[in-house]
Design a protein around this motif. Structure first.
Motif, PDB file in Angstrom:
ATOM      1  N   SER A  57       8.567 -36.621  27.095  1.00 56.84           N
ATOM      2  CA  SER A  57       7.389 -36.623  26.214  1.00 56.84           C
ATOM      3  C   SER A  57       6.057 -36.005  27.028  1.00 56.84           C
ATOM      4  CB  SER A  57       6.690 -38.237  25.824  1.00 56.84           C
ATOM      5  OG  SER A  57       5.639 -37.920  24.827  1.00 56.84           O
ATOM      6  N   GLY A  58       5.881 -36.103  28.198  1.00 56.55           N
ATOM      7  CA  GLY A  58       4.763 -35.725  28.919  1.00 56.55           C
ATOM      8  C   GLY A  58       5.051 -34.378  29.555  1.00 56.55           C
ATOM      9  N   HIS A  60       6.833 -32.236  27.627  1.00 49.95           N
ATOM     10  CA  HIS A  60       6.472 -31.484  26.452  1.00 49.95           C
ATOM     11  C   HIS A  60       5.147 -31.141  26.243  1.00 49.95           C
ATOM     12  CE1 HIS A  60       5.655 -31.223  22.070  1.00 49.95           C
ATOM     13  NE2 HIS A  60       6.401 -30.323  22.121  1.00 49.95           N
ATOM     14  N   ARG A  61       4.241 -32.117  26.524  1.00 51.93           N
ATOM     15  CA  ARG A  61       2.756 -31.870  26.242  1.00 51.93           C
ATOM     16  C   ARG A  61       2.395 -31.407  27.458  1.00 51.93           C
ATOM     17  NH1 ARG A  61       3.294 -37.308  25.378  1.00 51.93           N
ATOM     18  NH2 ARG A  61       1.876 -37.779  26.936  1.00 51.93           N
ATOM     19  N   ASP A  63       1.594 -33.108  30.592  1.00 49.88           N
ATOM     20  CA  ASP A  63       1.157 -33.934  31.318  1.00 49.88           C
ATOM     21  C   ASP A  63       1.504 -33.997  32.889  1.00 49.88           C
ATOM     22  OD1 ASP A  63      -0.580 -36.096  31.895  1.00 49.88           O
ATOM     23  OD2 ASP A  63       0.446 -37.576  30.544  1.00 49.88           O
ATOM     24  N   SER A  88      11.213 -39.793  24.037  1.00 47.38           N
ATOM     25  CA  SER A  88      10.648 -38.548  23.347  1.00 47.38           C
ATOM     26  C   SER A  88      11.665 -38.051  22.100  1.00 47.38           C
ATOM     27  CB  SER A  88      10.300 -37.612  24.118  1.00 47.38           C
ATOM     28  OG  SER A  88      10.069 -36.529  23.531  1.00 47.38           O
ATOM     29  N   THR A  90      10.878 -35.676  20.184  1.00 48.27           N
ATOM     30  CA  THR A  90      10.650 -33.959  20.186  1.00 48.27           C
ATOM     31  C   THR A  90      11.456 -33.474  21.200  1.00 48.27           C
ATOM     32  OG1 THR A  90       8.150 -34.525  19.654  1.00 48.27           O
ATOM     33  CG2 THR A  90       8.845 -32.249  20.637  1.00 48.27           C
ATOM     34  N   TRP A  91      11.773 -34.242  22.306  1.00 49.62           N
ATOM     35  CA  TRP A  91      12.591 -33.439  23.147  1.00 49.62           C
ATOM     36  C   TRP A  91      14.051 -33.300  22.569  1.00 49.62           C
ATOM     37  CZ3 TRP A  91      11.033 -31.033  27.436  1.00 49.62           C
ATOM     38  CH2 TRP A  91      11.898 -30.620  28.417  1.00 49.62           C
ATOM     39  N   GLY A  96      11.136 -28.373  21.229  1.00 53.56           N
ATOM     40  CA  GLY A  96      10.538 -29.221  22.378  1.00 53.56           C
ATOM     41  C   GLY A  96      11.134 -29.120  23.786  1.00 53.56           C
ATOM     42  N   LYS A  99       9.405 -25.841  24.709  1.00 56.93           N
ATOM     43  CA  LYS A  99       7.973 -25.948  25.294  1.00 56.93           C
ATOM     44  C   LYS A  99       7.811 -26.597  26.748  1.00 56.93           C
ATOM     45  CE  LYS A  99       3.377 -26.432  24.744  1.00 56.93           C
ATOM     46  NZ  LYS A  99       2.754 -25.237  25.210  1.00 56.93           N
ATOM     47  N   ASN A 103       6.133 -25.037  30.208  1.00 55.64           N
ATOM     48  CA  ASN A 103       5.338 -25.796  31.135  1.00 55.64           C
ATOM     49  C   ASN A 103       5.838 -25.661  32.486  1.00 55.64           C
ATOM     50  OD1 ASN A 103       3.414 -26.484  28.965  1.00 55.64           O
ATOM     51  ND2 ASN A 103       4.616 -28.419  28.568  1.00 55.64           N
TER      52      ASN A 103
END
Length: 336
Positions: A57-58, A60-61, A63, A88, A90-91, A96, A99, A103
């Motif tokens: 989750s991090g 993807h964002r 973090d 997550s 989204t992953w 996802g 993204k 990153n």
């Protein structure tokens, strides 16, 4: 297939400059020791480490931040994970993961180390397959259910935590002449239940690998009473059909005796890791960095018969890891 990690000079033929590490899925005691080993091994070889917070989750964002040896000081004895963890949804989508890969590229990351269980390894596997990011897995799950390693990080501590609770409940059971049915973690595997049953002197153990009829415990309890045993301990893995409640209901219906159900739950995930988990995590964290330095990818580092081995990520969930049948036989033998 597994292969032994032979000692080498680790000259970093892959020319790795920066790696990322994350923890994913359920937390397990010893994850911090693994993070610490990753950071300090990498730093020793002039490799930077990017810590990803809150798992995939991090990632993807975005973090993420650079972490060094001082960031992992005084963490080897701490439970949980300093990088935090999350699941997550989204992953699970190609968008996802794309993204997250972007990153990693933006941060100049040459490889990713994933500490977690089979769900986490799925996430790392698809990231590598779709975007070419080299991924190494470190087995961090209390269930001990991953193929390719004798033990997973967190398992030893979870057993000790559950056993401590069983010992205390046995005292209460003996004082009140009651039957305690205790449920331990293990959604798909009975490793914790089996080890706790033997170490705790349980009269019976129920595990997912052997979904035997629950009616059999009724006769066991009757025989125990006939032998003058006023209390009994029954261990049930959460993945056994019906769980502890189902076993308890069968005993009360079949014997007329009163039972007490105790579901230990997430208490088994927490606490300071025991020495065995700290040592295992330290060895596997070091081995994960060396695996990437040696150009390996898409594998889990594990320990079998005291040696570091590499197992393709997909085999860790495609191949099953059975409980010790010798220990299972021992549990039955010693319960009489």
């Amino acid at each position: 297939m597994t292969d032994l990690l032979h000692p080498a000079d680790h000259a970093n033929p892959a020319a790795i400059k920066r790696l990322a590490v994350l923890t994913s899925g359920g937390d397990a005691p010893g994850m911090n020791a693994a993070i610490r080993a990753v950071v300090r091994t990498a730093t020793h070889h002039d490799i930077e480490i990017v810590g990803v917070r809150r798992g995939f989750s991090g990632l993807h964002r975005g973090d993420m931040r650079i972490i060094g040896p001082r960031d992992v000081a005084n963490t080897i004895q701490r439970g949980g994970t300093i990088l935090l963890t999350a699941r997550s949804h989204t992953w699970r989508t190609p968008e996802g993961r794309a993204k997250g890969a972007a990153n990693l590229r933006e941060w100049g990351v040459d490889g990713l180390i994933v500490i977690g269980g089979d769900g986490s390894f799925h996430g790392g596997y698809f990231l590598q397959e779709e975007h070419g990011v080299p991924v190494i897995g470190i087995p961090g799950t209390i269930d001990n259910d991953l193929y390719g390693t004798d033990h997973t990080i967190g398992y030893f501590t979870a057993v000790e935590t559950a056993l401590d609770a069983v010992d205390k409940l046995r005292d209460t059971g003996a004082s009140h002449e009651r039957i305690f049915v205790i449920e331990v973690m293990g959604r798909h595997a009975g490793h914790i239940a089996l080890e706790v049953a033997v170490a705790g002197g349980a009269e019976e153990v129920f595990i997912p690998e052997d979904p035997k009829p629950v009616d059999g415990v009724v006769q066991i309890v009757k025989d125990s009473v006939a032998k003058g045993k006023a209390s009994s301990i029954i261990i049930v893995a959460e993945g056994y059909p019906g769980g502890a409640t189902g076993v308890s209901d069968a005993i009360e219906k079949g014997t007329g005796l009163e039972t007490r159900v105790s579901i230990l739950g997430h208490i088994q995930r927490g606490g300071s890791p025991v020495s065995s988990d700290r040592v295992l995590a330290s060895r596997l964290g070091e081995a994960a960095v060396y695996a990437l330095m040696d150009g390996k990818k898409g594998v889990m580092v594990g320990r079998e018969n005291g040696q570091i081995v590499h197992t393709p990520l997909h085999e860790t969930w495609e191949k099953s890891k059975d409980v010790s049948r010798d220990l299972y036989r021992c549990a039955k033998m010693l319960s009489v």
